[in-house]
Design an enzyme around this catalytic site. Structure first.
Site, PDB file in Angstrom:
ATOM      1  N   SER A 146       0.851  -1.188   0.000  1.00  0.00           N
ATOM      2  CA  SER A 146       0.000   0.000   0.000  1.00  0.00           C
ATOM      3  C   SER A 146       0.883   1.233   0.000  1.00  0.00           C
ATOM      4  O   SER A 146       1.965   1.240   0.595  1.00  0.00           O
ATOM      5  CB  SER A 146      -0.894   0.018   1.241  1.00  0.00           C
ATOM      6  N   TYR A 168      -1.166  -0.662  10.937  1.00  0.00           N
ATOM      7  CA  TYR A 168      -1.242  -1.137   9.556  1.00  0.00           C
ATOM      8  C   TYR A 168      -0.149  -0.570   8.658  1.00  0.00           C
ATOM      9  O   TYR A 168       0.589  -1.320   8.001  1.00  0.00           O
ATOM     10  CB  TYR A 168      -2.616  -0.808   8.974  1.00  0.00           C
TER      11      TYR A 168
END
Length: 245
Positions: A146, A168
Site C-alpha cells: 500500500s 497497519y
C-alpha cells in the site's frame, strides 16, 4: 510438463485477491484460491470455474506453519510447480474513528497480530512455495502492499496520505523492505519479485467506502505477475508507475 502456468493467490476468496485470481484465470493461468474460510473458498472457486477459469481451492492460513506447509504440498500435488505467487492476504487491525490507529494508545498485541499476518505471513508463504517456484521457467512473486507504507509520502506534509494508522501502515513499510531483500537474494536467478499498491479500493477492508473497484485494484498485481523475463524486480508500483519508498 503442461504449458499452463500455475498461480497461487492468498486471500483470494473476496475483494482484490478474488479479482487478481479472476484476471489471471482469464489469461489462461490455473489459479489456486488460497483462503482460510472453507465455505468462502469453495464459493470463490465455483464462481471462477463458472466464468471459465481453471481454479482449485487451497486451504491456507498464512499465520500457521502447518497450514502453509500443507498448502505447498497441495499445490505440488495439483500442479507440480508454481509460476506465480501473489501474497495478497492482509489485515488492518482494529481502527478507531476515521480509520485512525493512534500510536500513543496502540495495543501492542494489535501490532503483533498485524505484523504476523502482513509481514511474517508473507515470508512464511514465500519460503514454503520457493521450491515450487524454482521449478518454473519464469517465476513471479507479487506482494500486495500500500502507498501508506511509503515513508516518502508519509513524511511529506504536502501529500495527503490519509489518517494515522500506526499498526497497519508500518507493516506495509516492513513488507516493502522485505521485498527489496528478497530481490537482492534473487538477483542472480530468474525470480522477479515486486510490491503492488492497489489504491483505495471499495472492499470490506475499507467498509466499501473507496473510489476504486476491486477489479481496478487488481490491475497492478496482475501486471507484475505476468512480467516478461528481464522485467523489474525489487520495485514498488501502482497504476501510475513507481511508488517512492
Amino acid at each position: 510438463m503442461s504449458e499452463t502456468k500455475i498461480a497461487l493467490v492468498t486471500g483470494a476468496n473476496k475483494g482484490i485477491g478474488y479479482e487478481i485470481a479472476t484476471g489471471l484465470g482469464a489469461l489462461g493461468y490455473r489459479v489456486g484460491v488460497g483462503a482460510r474460510d472453507g465455505a468462502r473458498r469453495d464459493a470463490a472457486v465455483e464462481k471462477l470455474r463458472a466464468a471459465g477459469a481453471d481454479a482449485f481451492g487451497v486451504p491456507l492460513e498464512v499465520t500457521d506453519d502447518r497450514s502453509v506447509i500443507d498448502a505447498a504440498a497441495l499445490v505440488e500435488r495439483q500442479a507440480g510447480r508454481l509460476d506465480v505467487l501473489v501474497n495478497n492476504a492482509g489485515i488492518s487491525g482494529p481502527m478507531g474513528p476515521g480509520w485512525e490507529q493512534d500510536p500513543t494508545t496502540l495495543d501492542l498485541d494489535v501490532v503483533r497480530t498485524v505484523v504476523e499476518t502482513n509481514v511474517i505471513g508473507v515470508i512464511r508463504v514465500t519460503n514454503a512455495m520457493l521450491p515450487l517456484l524454482r521449478r518454473s521457467a519464469s517465476p513471479r512473486i507479487v506482494n500486495v502492499s500500500s502507498s501508506v507504507g511509503s515513508l516518502t509520502r508519509q513524511a511529506d506534509p504536502d501529500i495527503e496520505i490519509g489518517p494515522v494508522m500506526a499498526a497497519y501502515s508500518p507493516t506495509k513499510t516492513f513488507l516493502n523492505a522485505v521485498t527489496v531483500h528478497y530481490a537482492r537474494q534473487f538477483a542472480d536467478t530468474n525470480i522477479l519479485i515486486n510490491a503492488a499498491c492497489p489504491g483505495l479500493v471499495a472492499t470490506d477492508f475499507t467498509g466499501f467506502q473507496a473510489p476504486r473497484t476491486p477489479e481496478q485494484g487488481a490491475a497492478t498485481a496482475i501486471r507484475l505477475a505476468t512480467l516478461p523475463d528481464g522485467g523489474p524486480s525489487g520495485s514498488f508500483f501502482e497504476d501510475a508507475g513507481v511508488v517512492p519508498w
